[in-house]
Design an enzyme around this catalytic site. Structure first.
Site, mmCIF file in Angstrom:
data_model
loop_
_atom_site.group_PDB
_atom_site.id
_atom_site.type_symbol
_atom_site.label_atom_id
_atom_site.label_comp_id
_atom_site.label_asym_id
_atom_site.label_seq_id
_atom_site.Cartn_x
_atom_site.Cartn_y
_atom_site.Cartn_z
ATOM 1 N N ASN A 129 1.031 -1.107 -0.073
ATOM 2 C CA ASN A 129 -0.029 -0.172 0.088
ATOM 3 C C ASN A 129 0.876 1.316 -0.002
ATOM 4 O OD1 ASN A 129 0.871 0.111 2.613
ATOM 5 N ND2 ASN A 129 -0.813 0.141 3.664
ATOM 6 N N HIS A 131 3.497 1.859 2.103
ATOM 7 C CA HIS A 131 4.141 2.425 2.966
ATOM 8 C C HIS A 131 5.653 2.084 3.205
ATOM 9 C CE1 HIS A 131 3.450 -1.759 5.157
ATOM 10 N NE2 HIS A 131 4.833 -1.644 5.102
ATOM 11 N N GLU A 136 2.092 4.611 7.494
ATOM 12 C CA GLU A 136 0.743 4.168 6.558
ATOM 13 C C GLU A 136 0.265 5.283 5.830
ATOM 14 O OE1 GLU A 136 0.381 1.089 6.060
ATOM 15 O OE2 GLU A 136 0.165 -0.225 8.037
HETATM 16 C C1 GLP Z 1 6.837 -4.211 6.774
HETATM 17 C C2 GLP Z 1 8.086 -3.186 7.254
HETATM 18 C C3 GLP Z 1 8.637 -2.578 5.948
HETATM 19 C C4 GLP Z 1 8.637 -3.224 4.725
HETATM 20 C C5 GLP Z 1 7.482 -3.900 4.470
HETATM 21 C C6 GLP Z 1 7.443 -4.727 3.156
HETATM 22 O O1 GLP Z 1 5.612 -3.617 6.939
HETATM 23 N N1 GLP Z 1 7.783 -2.382 8.319
HETATM 24 O O2 GLP Z 1 9.734 -1.791 6.530
HETATM 25 O O3 GLP Z 1 9.305 -2.720 3.780
HETATM 26 O O4 GLP Z 1 7.110 -4.787 5.506
HETATM 27 O O5 GLP Z 1 7.836 -6.302 3.608
HETATM 28 P P1 GLP Z 1 8.427 -7.336 2.393
HETATM 29 O O6 GLP Z 1 9.643 -6.913 1.791
HETATM 30 O O7 GLP Z 1 8.194 -8.371 3.178
HETATM 31 O O8 GLP Z 1 7.252 -7.165 1.361
#
Ligand code: GLP
Length: 249
Positions: A129, A131, A136
């Protein structure tokens, strides 16, 4: 903003490790991210340290965020994840890993970052989304470290790390978008089809709190490294590839 596109996630990790590796120097301050995307980059960094190409022993590491209510020993806490995936394999003293503490005011973490001299390079992933950290959609573009409530999409995305979606903490403490923007260099990595819309939004959409990662556009030194699947929604993809191949000296 520099956009670097590689075919595979493995190549993204190599490019990211090349860039991040430049900040491994005595007194260096590196911002680290969690989630699954950075793991391959960390593995590449660890491999380089093991053969003596990198020395991490005098680097300070600052995490982006942490779940509220998970202690340091909880396997899904970001403190423990970073110890397991990066700090311990690098042989770095645990005191050099800084993670925001939900029991303390966010200002304290801001002060810790400042006392270290500021973050030289902040590694970032991106949520589906848009973030970054746990900022968020709707996060203030100039926010500092504080508690946030997770978006239902993030709870669903991160449920894979827990026994069920119900086990995912609803609250987190995260560096703010203002905190992140104070780092000297922002390095965002994204791989896979699930990140296609987030990447299109952060690179080519408006600078907006609706897509917190779009603050990359406002930063004076921002690099986005993505694989082919994550780049699939970019309208100017060919231009980014041309620009990378024809950089001005
Ligand atoms: C979490 C972390 C973020 C990260 C996101 C995406 O929410 N707080 O810092 O970028 O996940 O994670 P992934 O790399 O597993 O898609």
């Amino acid at each position: 903003m520099e956009v670097i596109i590689r075919k595979t996630a493995a190549e993204v990790a190599t490019v990211a490790a090349d860039i991040l590796g430049q900040y491994f120097r005595p007194g260096g301050v590196i911002g680290v991210a969690t989630g699954s995307t950075p793991l391959a980059t960390y593995a590449a960094i660890i491999a380089r340290a093991q053969v003596g190409i990198l020395d991490a022993s005098e680097v300070e590491f600052f995490a982006l965020d942490e779940y509220v209510g998970l202690g340091h020993d909880h396997p899904q806490s970001y403190y423990r994840t970073l110890r397991t995936e990066l700090i311990d394999p690098l042989g770095v003293e645990p005191r050099r890993l800084h993670v925001p503490d939900a029991s303390q005011a966010g200002e304290r973490y801001e002060a810790e970052i400042l006392a270290a001299g500021g973050i030289d390079c902040q590694l970032l992933g991106v949520g589906t989304n848009g973030h970054i950290g746990f900022n968020e959609p709707g996060s203030s573009l100039n926010s500092v470290t504080r508690w946030k409530t997770l978006h239902p999409q993030t709870v669903a995305d991160n449920a894979r790390f827990f026994s069920s979606a119900d086990a995912v903490p609803r609250h987190v403490i995260t560096q703010g978008l203002g905190t992140i923007q104070r780092a000297g260099h922002l390095l965002l990595i994204a791989t896979g089809d699930a990140k296609r819309n987030a990447v299109a939004g952060l690179v080519e959409g408006p600078l907006s709190a609706a897509c917190p990662a779009s603050i990359m556009q406002w930063h004076r030194h921002a690099t986005v490294v993505v694989d082919g699947a994550a780049a699939a929604g970019l309208k100017n993809r060919e231009y980014y590839e041309f620009a990378e191949a024809n950089k001005p000296n």
